[in-house]
Design an enzyme around this catalytic site. Structure first.
Site, mmCIF file in Angstrom:
data_model
loop_
_atom_site.group_PDB
_atom_site.id
_atom_site.type_symbol
_atom_site.label_atom_id
_atom_site.label_comp_id
_atom_site.label_asym_id
_atom_site.label_seq_id
_atom_site.Cartn_x
_atom_site.Cartn_y
_atom_site.Cartn_z
ATOM 1 N NE ARG A 129 -0.725 -0.110 4.949
ATOM 2 C CZ ARG A 129 -1.131 0.432 6.080
ATOM 3 N NH1 ARG A 129 -2.089 1.329 6.090
ATOM 4 N NH2 ARG A 129 -0.591 0.065 7.225
ATOM 5 C CD GLU A 157 -17.005 2.613 1.201
ATOM 6 O OE1 GLU A 157 -18.242 2.476 1.205
ATOM 7 O OE2 GLU A 157 -16.359 2.849 2.232
ATOM 8 C CG HIS A 214 -6.202 -2.292 4.504
ATOM 9 N ND1 HIS A 214 -5.577 -1.249 3.881
ATOM 10 C CD2 HIS A 214 -6.023 -2.097 5.830
ATOM 11 C CE1 HIS A 214 -5.034 -0.450 4.771
ATOM 12 N NE2 HIS A 214 -5.280 -0.927 5.972
ATOM 13 N NE ARG A 236 -3.179 -2.387 9.172
ATOM 14 C CZ ARG A 236 -2.637 -2.878 10.280
ATOM 15 N NH1 ARG A 236 -2.260 -4.132 10.343
ATOM 16 N NH2 ARG A 236 -2.463 -2.093 11.333
#
Lengths: 312, 281
Positions: A10, A58, A109, A167
């Site tokens: 990320r 989202e 994630h 992550r």
């Protein structure tokens, strides 16, 4: 193996976006109140007027990104994998996939290595949903170097791309400047007894497993597939034909991901026995990422066990 | 608006309605009710309001229209065909295999369609994304989107409106076709989205209420939308589902049903009479 530097993909994503922003004015970024976690904050710091927060919405964000792509921009829309590929699946399918719009989905994630947040946030279904959309490219880089290359390639590709980042900080085992092409896998290690085909953080585990297997007299080939779709059919079929046995490894459900994609291909083109390592049709739970990966069998040690049993 | 302009628009709206009836009859399926309720709106947008060029549908600086209530594609297609984006005769291929006129709008197949839509609640978000992008690209263009009054039951619509207000998208104009009916019945009985203007105002939009068959009110509302700075404008238009075809008017059953041969003939004769009436004015 020597101790390698560790970086979460990320972070690679955020850094690669900021680099892209310097070169391309058509790159704009959308986030859904997670820019600190998805690392689009790095882009925001460099280009505050090109980073748009959509709040915790989202579905709207993905369709907004579709509108931006319809105007000729190259939007990168980011949130956690669970919300991009799960909650917003239908927006991605109908507003991005169906019109084949040039949206890049940066989903962070992914997988159970999310850790302490637990099952609600550990998306192990994103390959399955995103693969099912016609024309969607699905990428899952294995380390920092590959992730940065993948972001650049995603920008250059015309059409929708889903990118899954992690992550957890993972070892950087690729050399800077690696050659990367969407749809092309990478032979990490040659071998003849069994082919281990892996993606994401499992690729480095597969490499470690191959070294341990070599000591046990098993010659394992290791293939890294950053591109889940379109699958590098030639590389996969060759691995199966040369080794006669295939093990797939992914931080994803064994349903609908890399394993099933490989099985479907080999079933038609080169039937050989396959063992799938992944999350076995169960939800994750809270815990430190490292311990979880171990517990769910997403480790070099478990790959070694499976390979030994397979080659017995 | 001159009397002559009004007459021309009135005649065109009749022709849009004929296109809707012809296309759905030929398709033996489709959504006439909500296409007919918005016939004046489609006409006004494509013949008066929007900056478009049928000879160059992909013109980068054109205004954009997103049919968020995508099932009313026959109305959009009829307006596009009459405006010259493709031959009017092609309307009869609606929903047929190989046709460019899909059951719901497809931006890659139909000239003049700016966004693929059909899944309710998504088009308004796409329109907001276009409006935001136009601002970023410093393009002086406007984005229009048409929603159904049933469609606004979708939560995403309100996410999109929150977004449009937050990002000050005053180049976005949201139109709600308040024909009062959805598939299962009257909207207030199914799951009421009322009071619509109050809800839109609460989300920070500038709201104008009009009669959706009145071109003069439409002209004033769009002028007001253009003059409104800093916030998006919503135009809530009161309409009648199935408008212009007596047996379809205000009947939920005509949401997604095609006229048979007999019904088609009656509808066309009513619409021809209406056209003749406009012509005589």
């Amino acid at each position: 193996m020597a101790e390698l530097k560790k970086i979460a993909t990320r972070d690679s994503y955020g850094n690669a976006l900021a680099e892209l922003g310097k070169e391309h004015e058509d790159v704009i970024v959308f986030d859904a109140d997670l820019s600190g976690a998805t690392k689009t904050s790095v882009f925001k710091k460099a280009f505050p007027d090109r980073h748009f927060n959509c709040g915790i919405a989202e579905g709207n964000m993905l369709a907004v990104a579709a509108g931006a792509a319809a105007m000729g921009l190259v939007p990168f829309a980011s949130t956690f994998a669970m919300f991009a590929a799960g909650r917003a699946f239908e927006q991605v399918r109908n507003s991005i996939g169906y019109p084949h719009l040039n949206v890049k989905i940066g989903a962070t994630h992914g997988g159970i290595s999310v850790g302490e947040d637990g099952a609600s946030h550990q998306c192990c279904e994103d390959f399955a949903t995103m693969r099912s959309i016609p024309g969607m490219v699905v990428l899952c880089p294995s380390d920092d170097v590959e992730a940065k290359a993948a972001v650049k390639a995603a920008y250059e590709h015309k059409g929708p791309v889903y990118m899954r980042f992690g992550r957890l900080a993972v070892p950087v085992f690729h050399e800077e400047g690696m050659k990367f092409e969407i749809g092309r896998g990478e032979l990490l290690r040659d071998g003849r007894d069994v082919a281990i085909i892996a993606t994401g953080l499992m690729s480095y585990e597969a490499l470690k497993a191959a070294e341990a297997l070599a000591e046990k007299g098993i010659d394992a080939r290791v293939v890294n597939l950053c591109t889940i779709k379109p699958l590098d059919e030639e590389l996969v079929v060759r691995a199966a034909a040369d080794c006669g046995k295939v093990i797939t490894c992914e931080e994803h459900s064994v349903i609908g991901g890399l394993g099933e994609a490989v099985c479907a291909l080999l079933g038609e083109k080169c039937p050989v026995p396959v063992r799938r390592i992944g999350v076995n049709d169960e939800f994750g739970h809270s815990g430190p990422a490292g311990k979880l990966l171990e517990q769910f069998g997403l480790s070099a040690a478990h790959i070694v066990e499976v390979a030994e049993d397979f080659c017995r | 608006m001159t009397a002559n302009e009004k007459k021309e628009l009135g005649m065109l709206a009749c022709k849009v309605r004929m296109g809707v009836v012809t296309a759905t009859h030929a398709a033996k399926s489709g959504h006439p009710g909500g296409s007919l309720s918005a016939a004046e709106l489609f006409t006004y947008l494509y013949f008066k309001e929007m900056k478009v060029d049928p000879a160059n549908p992909a013109w980068a600086d054109r205004d954009r229209f997103v049919l968020s209530k995508g099932h009313t594609a026959p109305g959009l297609y009829a307006a596009l065909a009459l405006r010259g984006f493709f031959p009017v005769g092609e309307l009869e291929t609606l929903r047929h295999i190989g046709s460019r006129l899909q059951g719901h709008p497809n931006m890659n197949e139909t000239p003049g369609v700016d966004m693929s839509t059909g899944s309710l609640g998504q088009g308004v978000s796409c329109a907001a994304g276009m409006a935001l992008s136009a601002k970023y690209m410093k393009k002086d263009l406007r984005v229009y989107t048409l929603l159904g009054d049933g469609e606004i039951e979708e939560g995403q619509v309100w996410e999109a409106l929150m977004f449009a207000h937050h990002h000050k998208l005053d180049n976005l104009c949201v139109i709600v076709d308040n024909n009062g009916l959805q598939i299962d019945g009257r909207i207030e009985d199914v799951m009421s989205p009322y009071p619509i203007p109050d809800k839109l105002k609460a989300f920070g939009l500038h709201v104008v209420e009009i009669d959706g068959t009145d071109f003069e009110q439409m002209e004033a509302a769009f002028a007001e939308a253009k003059a409104t700075k800093g916030v998006p404008t919503a135009i809530v238009m009161k309409t009648t589902k199935g408008k212009g075809v007596s047996f379809m008017e205000d009947k939920a059953g005509w949401h997604g049903k095609a006229p048979n041969d007999e019904e088609y003939a009656q509808a066309m004769s009513e619409l021809n009479a209406a056209l003749a009436e406009w012509e005589a004015k």
